[in-house]
Design an enzyme around this catalytic site. Structure first.
Site, PDB file in Angstrom:
ATOM      1  N   GLN A  75     -27.023 -19.014  28.147  1.00  0.00           N
ATOM      2  CA  GLN A  75     -28.211 -18.206  27.999  1.00  0.00           C
ATOM      3  C   GLN A  75     -29.421 -19.284  27.677  1.00  0.00           C
ATOM      4  O   GLN A  75     -30.269 -19.010  26.595  1.00  0.00           O
ATOM      5  CB  GLN A  75     -28.343 -16.979  27.334  1.00  0.00           C
ATOM      6  N   SER A  76     -29.432 -20.352  28.199  1.00  0.00           N
ATOM      7  CA  SER A  76     -30.662 -21.303  27.871  1.00  0.00           C
ATOM      8  C   SER A  76     -31.847 -20.945  28.203  1.00  0.00           C
ATOM      9  O   SER A  76     -32.338 -20.964  29.374  1.00  0.00           O
ATOM     10  CB  SER A  76     -30.249 -22.627  28.234  1.00  0.00           C
ATOM     11  N   ASN A  77     -32.779 -20.771  27.342  1.00  0.00           N
ATOM     12  CA  ASN A  77     -34.211 -20.689  27.787  1.00  0.00           C
ATOM     13  C   ASN A  77     -34.786 -21.985  28.421  1.00  0.00           C
ATOM     14  O   ASN A  77     -35.577 -22.044  29.295  1.00  0.00           O
ATOM     15  CB  ASN A  77     -35.079 -20.312  26.437  1.00  0.00           C
TER      16      ASN A  77
END
Length: 343
Positions: A75-77
């Site tokens: 869930q990398s921004n």
């Protein structure tokens, strides 16, 4: 500091707002709390990485790159913002997503930031937890070069001296806004992870001799390692900016007491902080970074770390789209099934 000499593409919505939080300030009965809204930078719901990517993609285009590579957790921004910015610049984008949590649910693995990675046209490669993800990225780059491509590598979080220039600029922007408002800033607080945001802020605040102290609330590494990573990068960033020696070791302060089970795992405090901001100020935080940063900030206020009458600025680094990867953790339950679904 003259940042105009660096390659830069201006696609962020700047300056981001600097807002007073009256309800949170009243509820905590401590300092006067302000928030710097770097969740409002634009580009695919915004976030702090957009500032970094202005300089990183500027450099990529100056080098003739035709594809950008980066890596991050599932869930990398950062991955999401890289994919969006690359799409706008008509560059291909390839992302390595690392499984740092072992979570198997659909929401975490396919919703939130992951969905947006695909919507922006990035190609995605998944891999198990690996202590040398930038090394894995280099292997992909070598493969692409052998195929005739011109890749530009962006480390996790965009955290190198070029990327940190985005937060050197943010530091100057913040002090300018405070001056215009007649606001004395007594402390700045934010979530710190891959080190680039904190390093850039320190290099910027020190470079203009602001005298404003900065506290990073760690989201993944023990304090000693986090501070050492930030100090090393802040020094390199100051060197790049033409202010060598501006950063002192005592400028780098991190508190890693609120990491919990590790990177990517929420904590009871972070979930409480997310709901507090949502219900008091209508502002969305995220479970990985700003939720933990705010949880630490709130706890430190309650412990008397920040005093009544002080003006504290919390830098909101974005990431709220990640909430959709953590739906069940809030305990609100899902909508009841329709008759057709239940049949």
């Amino acid at each position: 500091m003259n940042l105009a000499r660096f390659h830069r593409i201006r696609f962020a919505h700047l300056p981001t707002p600097l807002e007073y939080l009256p309800n949170l300030s009243k509820a905590l009965n401590g300092p006067e709390i302000w928030i710097k809204r770097d969740d409002c930078t634009g580009m695919s719901t915004g976030g702090n990485k957009t500032r970094k990517l202005e300089f990183l993609l500027g450099e990529a285009l100056s080098q003739g790159a035709d594809i950008v590579l980066t890596q991050g957790a599932t869930q990398s921004n950062h991955a999401r913002q890289t994919a969006a910015c690359a799409a706008k610049m008509r560059l291909d984008c390839h992302i390595l997503l690392e499984d740092r949590t072992g979570k198997t649910d659909h929401d975490y693995n396919d919703s939130g930031n992951v969905l947006l990675d695909y919507l922006h046209g990035a190609t995605v490669e998944r891999c198990a937890a690996n202590p040398d993800m930038n090394g894995e990225l280099a292997k992909v780059a070598a493969r692409l070069k052998s195929e005739g491509r011109k890749p530009y590598l962006i480390p996790g979080g965009g955290s190198n001296p070029t990327g940190a220039l985005g937060y050197v600029n943010a530091a100057m922007e913040l002090i300018g806004q405070a001056n215009d408002k007649g606001l004395r800033i007594d402390h700045v607080v934010h979530a710190t992870g891959s080190a680039g945001t904190q390093a850039g802020l320190i290099a910027g605040l020190a470079g203009i001799r602001s005298g404003v102290p900065l506290l990073g609330i760690g989201v993944r590494a023990p304090r000693d390692r986090q501070e050492e990573n930030v100090f090393k990068l802040a020094c390199a960033t100051a060197e790049l900016c033409g202010t060598p020696g501006a950063v002192r070791r005592e400028d780098v302060v991190a508190n890693s007491d609120y990491v919990g089970a590790g990177y990517g795992f929420s904590t009871p405090g972070s979930l409480d902080a997310i709901q507090m901001l949502a219900r008091l100020e209508g502002i969305l935080l995220d479970p990985v970074y700003t939720g933990k940063g705010m949880a630490g900030f709130v706890d430190l206020i309650r412990k008397g770390r920040f005093k009544k009458g002080e003006n504290i600025v919390f830098i909101h680094t974005g990431g709220s789209v990640g909430l959709f990867g953590y739906v069940d953790e809030f305990g609100f339950g899902r909508s009841p099934k329709s008759k057709a679904e239940a049949a």
